[in-house]
Design a protein around this motif. Structure first.
Motif, mmCIF file in Angstrom:
data_model
loop_
_atom_site.group_PDB
_atom_site.id
_atom_site.type_symbol
_atom_site.label_atom_id
_atom_site.label_comp_id
_atom_site.label_asym_id
_atom_site.label_seq_id
_atom_site.Cartn_x
_atom_site.Cartn_y
_atom_site.Cartn_z
ATOM 1 N N LEU A 1 -4.846 8.293 5.388
ATOM 2 C CA LEU A 1 -6.059 8.113 6.184
ATOM 3 C C LEU A 1 -7.085 9.204 5.879
ATOM 4 C CD1 LEU A 1 -4.537 7.125 9.651
ATOM 5 C CD2 LEU A 1 -5.801 5.647 8.079
ATOM 6 N N GLU A 2 -6.622 10.322 5.300
ATOM 7 C CA GLU A 2 -7.508 11.427 4.959
ATOM 8 C C GLU A 2 -8.019 11.347 3.518
ATOM 9 O OE1 GLU A 2 -5.746 15.254 6.181
ATOM 10 O OE2 GLU A 2 -4.400 14.092 7.472
ATOM 11 N N THR A 3 -7.490 10.412 2.737
ATOM 12 C CA THR A 3 -7.830 10.395 1.306
ATOM 13 C C THR A 3 -8.358 9.063 0.786
ATOM 14 O OG1 THR A 3 -5.545 9.821 0.698
ATOM 15 C CG2 THR A 3 -6.083 12.167 0.825
ATOM 16 N N VAL A 4 -8.006 7.950 1.431
ATOM 17 C CA VAL A 4 -8.462 6.629 1.004
ATOM 18 C C VAL A 4 -9.626 6.196 1.901
ATOM 19 C CG1 VAL A 4 -7.845 4.211 0.671
ATOM 20 C CG2 VAL A 4 -6.165 6.005 0.174
ATOM 21 N N VAL A 5 -10.720 5.813 1.290
ATOM 22 C CA VAL A 5 -11.900 5.372 2.050
ATOM 23 C C VAL A 5 -11.875 3.847 2.121
ATOM 24 C CG1 VAL A 5 -14.412 5.426 2.227
ATOM 25 C CG2 VAL A 5 -13.177 7.374 1.232
ATOM 26 N N ASP A 6 -11.646 3.328 3.313
ATOM 27 C CA ASP A 6 -11.509 1.882 3.505
ATOM 28 C C ASP A 6 -12.787 1.168 3.084
ATOM 29 O OD1 ASP A 6 -10.345 -0.506 4.236
ATOM 30 O OD2 ASP A 6 -10.864 -0.317 6.354
ATOM 31 N N GLY A 7 -12.630 0.158 2.232
ATOM 32 C CA GLY A 7 -13.767 -0.613 1.770
ATOM 33 C C GLY A 7 -14.504 0.007 0.604
ATOM 34 N N VAL A 8 -14.104 1.224 0.205
ATOM 35 C CA VAL A 8 -14.762 1.903 -0.914
ATOM 36 C C VAL A 8 -13.761 2.180 -2.026
ATOM 37 C CG1 VAL A 8 -16.088 3.925 -1.646
ATOM 38 C CG2 VAL A 8 -16.440 2.962 0.648
ATOM 39 N N THR A 9 -12.698 2.912 -1.706
ATOM 40 C CA THR A 9 -11.673 3.212 -2.723
ATOM 41 C C THR A 9 -10.371 2.462 -2.470
ATOM 42 O OG1 THR A 9 -10.820 5.141 -1.518
ATOM 43 C CG2 THR A 9 -12.628 5.508 -3.096
ATOM 44 N N GLY A 10 -10.368 1.586 -1.476
ATOM 45 C CA GLY A 10 -9.165 0.807 -1.193
ATOM 46 C C GLY A 10 -9.247 0.141 0.157
ATOM 47 N N CYS A 11 -8.104 -0.306 0.648
ATOM 48 C CA CYS A 11 -8.031 -0.922 1.968
ATOM 49 C C CYS A 11 -6.653 -0.634 2.575
ATOM 50 C CB CYS A 11 -8.294 -2.422 1.894
ATOM 51 S SG CYS A 11 -7.038 -3.361 0.982
ATOM 52 N N PHE A 12 -6.528 -0.902 3.871
ATOM 53 C CA PHE A 12 -5.300 -0.584 4.595
ATOM 54 C C PHE A 12 -4.641 -1.850 5.145
ATOM 55 C CE2 PHE A 12 -7.832 3.333 5.020
ATOM 56 C CZ PHE A 12 -6.907 4.274 4.578
ATOM 57 N N PHE A 13 -3.316 -1.756 5.357
ATOM 58 C CA PHE A 13 -2.630 -2.769 6.156
ATOM 59 C C PHE A 13 -1.979 -2.058 7.336
ATOM 60 C CE2 PHE A 13 0.152 -1.420 2.739
ATOM 61 C CZ PHE A 13 1.422 -1.323 3.271
ATOM 62 N N ASP A 14 -1.957 -2.704 8.499
ATOM 63 C CA ASP A 14 -1.635 -1.995 9.737
ATOM 64 C C ASP A 14 -0.192 -2.111 10.192
ATOM 65 O OD1 ASP A 14 -1.675 -4.617 10.522
ATOM 66 O OD2 ASP A 14 -3.415 -4.435 11.836
ATOM 67 N N GLU A 15 0.641 -2.868 9.499
ATOM 68 C CA GLU A 15 2.060 -2.956 9.844
ATOM 69 C C GLU A 15 2.894 -2.846 8.575
ATOM 70 O OE1 GLU A 15 2.799 -6.584 11.908
ATOM 71 O OE2 GLU A 15 1.621 -6.031 13.665
ATOM 72 N N GLN A 16 4.045 -2.199 8.686
ATOM 73 C CA GLN A 16 4.936 -2.080 7.524
ATOM 74 C C GLN A 16 5.799 -3.340 7.422
ATOM 75 O OE1 GLN A 16 6.511 1.868 8.576
ATOM 76 N NE2 GLN A 16 5.838 2.593 6.580
ATOM 77 N N THR A 17 5.114 -4.446 7.115
ATOM 78 C CA THR A 17 5.786 -5.738 6.947
ATOM 79 C C THR A 17 5.235 -6.413 5.702
ATOM 80 O OG1 THR A 17 4.141 -6.957 8.251
ATOM 81 C CG2 THR A 17 6.024 -6.011 9.454
ATOM 82 N N PRO A 18 6.029 -7.269 5.063
ATOM 83 C CA PRO A 18 5.513 -8.009 3.898
ATOM 84 C C PRO A 18 4.286 -8.838 4.235
ATOM 85 C CG PRO A 18 7.900 -8.184 4.013
ATOM 86 C CD PRO A 18 7.460 -7.531 5.293
#
Length: 337
Positions: free
Chosen positions: A304-321
């Motif tokens: 969360l301190e290194t990846v910029v959402d929508g700029v250098t990547g994106c996130f997923f909010d649950e550790q599920t497939p």
């Protein structure tokens, strides 16, 4: 100035070992200590500049090379046997046991903390579950009791440290919660200059890490098992390898260890880098971004301190497939737009 550098153990070349390499570069007169030292000669040259660590009695115990972690109950007494008489400064590089060394009054001890001991604190219940120890059998009781004792020692030994340094704001918060200590945040070194920016990517996804349970590589492999038109490449070794191998197929390649030159190529050319762990800091996502490779990461921890959402990547909010599949679809929609 004579410096003692204490690391938990030397068995693989990962992110914390790269921090060790920087400490060795900083001081002319520095000796290295660890519970065990099973480095390959290549890693010894790269990380320790050819040095051999002073080790504990665990180094010589049966099966220590392949299974030193099974001696966990002995770790506290082992690390406390080091004598630092004559050293002006003690630095510990710790994610488990190294910070527990004994020092004298007037002998500063600075701990660069990668994380409080995971399996004794945050990941305690996960560790029991993944090892089939959630029940109340004799083995479960022994392990629970051992981890309880380790947890008590871990807290007590944290009070021996004079100054804590954390590798991220996330870890600084965990240090304060677990040990009641404040920590200065200094991000670990990342050799971004060794990677090339590649704008035209190949059609594969990549994950690179030690194959241990908390890295959640199994989630990544399971996600791609339901997306046969997308290729996943897994690079790394570790105890989870056999579990991951059951997903191996036409679209999922498991390459194991790769030399740095080949690893760089995969980083530079991947369509995206996937990171499913709740990580302390996460060096690999930084390396991927240095190549212009977008990162798909679990929305927690140091990323969360290194990846910029929508700029250098994106996130997923649950550790599920399922959550990961949705994030991949989101990233691909950006590619297409």
């Amino acid at each position: 100035m004579k410096v003692a550098l204490v690391h938990d153990w030397f068995s693989a070349n990962g992110g914390s070992e790269k921090v060790v390499a920087q400490f060795i570069d900083m001081f002319d007169d520095i000796d290295v200590f660890a519970l065990v030292d099973f480095f390959t000669e290549e890693d010894r040259f790269v990380i320790l500049q050819g040095k051999r660590a002073h080790t504990t009695f665990i180094q010589k115990l049966p099966f220590a090379k392949s299974n030193y972690r099974s001696y966990l109950p002995l770790f506290p007494i082992a690390i406390e046997q080091f004598d630092f008489t004559g050293y002006d400064l003690v630095i510990s590089s710790s994610s488990a046991i190294a910070k527990g060394v004994l020092t004298k009054v007037g002998q500063p001890h600075v701990c660069y903390c990668h994380t409080p001991m995971r399996y004794a604190w945050d990941f305690y219940h996960l560790y029991l579950e993944q090892n089939g120890l959630k029940g109340m059998g004799l083995k479960s009781y022994f392990v629970r009791r051992s981890l309880h004792n380790i947890r008590m020692w871990d807290y007590a030994s944290s009070q021996r440290v004079d100054h804590f340094i954390a590798n991220s704001n996330y870890i600084a918060k965990r240090i304060e919660k677990t040990y009641g200590r404040k920590a200065k945040v200094i991000y670990p070194p990342v050799a971004t200059n060794t990677f090339k920016l590649v704008e035209k990517k190949e059609d594969f996804y990549l994950t690179v890490c030690r194959l241990v349970p908390y890295k959640k590589v199994e989630i990544i492999a399971e996600a791609f098992s339901v997306m046969p038109n997308k290729t996943l490449i897994i690079i790394g070794e570790g105890p989870e390898l056999n579990r991951i191998k059951r997903f191996k197929g036409k679209n999922i390649q498991i390459l194991g260890y790769q030399p740095q030159e080949k690893l760089n190529w995969y980083m530079e050319n991947a369509k995206a880098f996937i990171f499913a762990a709740e990580e302390d800091f996460g060096i690999a996502p930084i390396e991927a971004q240095a190549c212009g490779t977008p990162v798909i990461a679990f929305q927690s921890g140091g990323t969360l301190e290194t990846v910029v959402d929508g700029v250098t990547g994106c996130f997923f909010d649950e550790q599920t497939p399922q959550s990961l599949v949705s994030a991949i679809d989101e990233l691909e929609s950006r590619y297409d737009s």
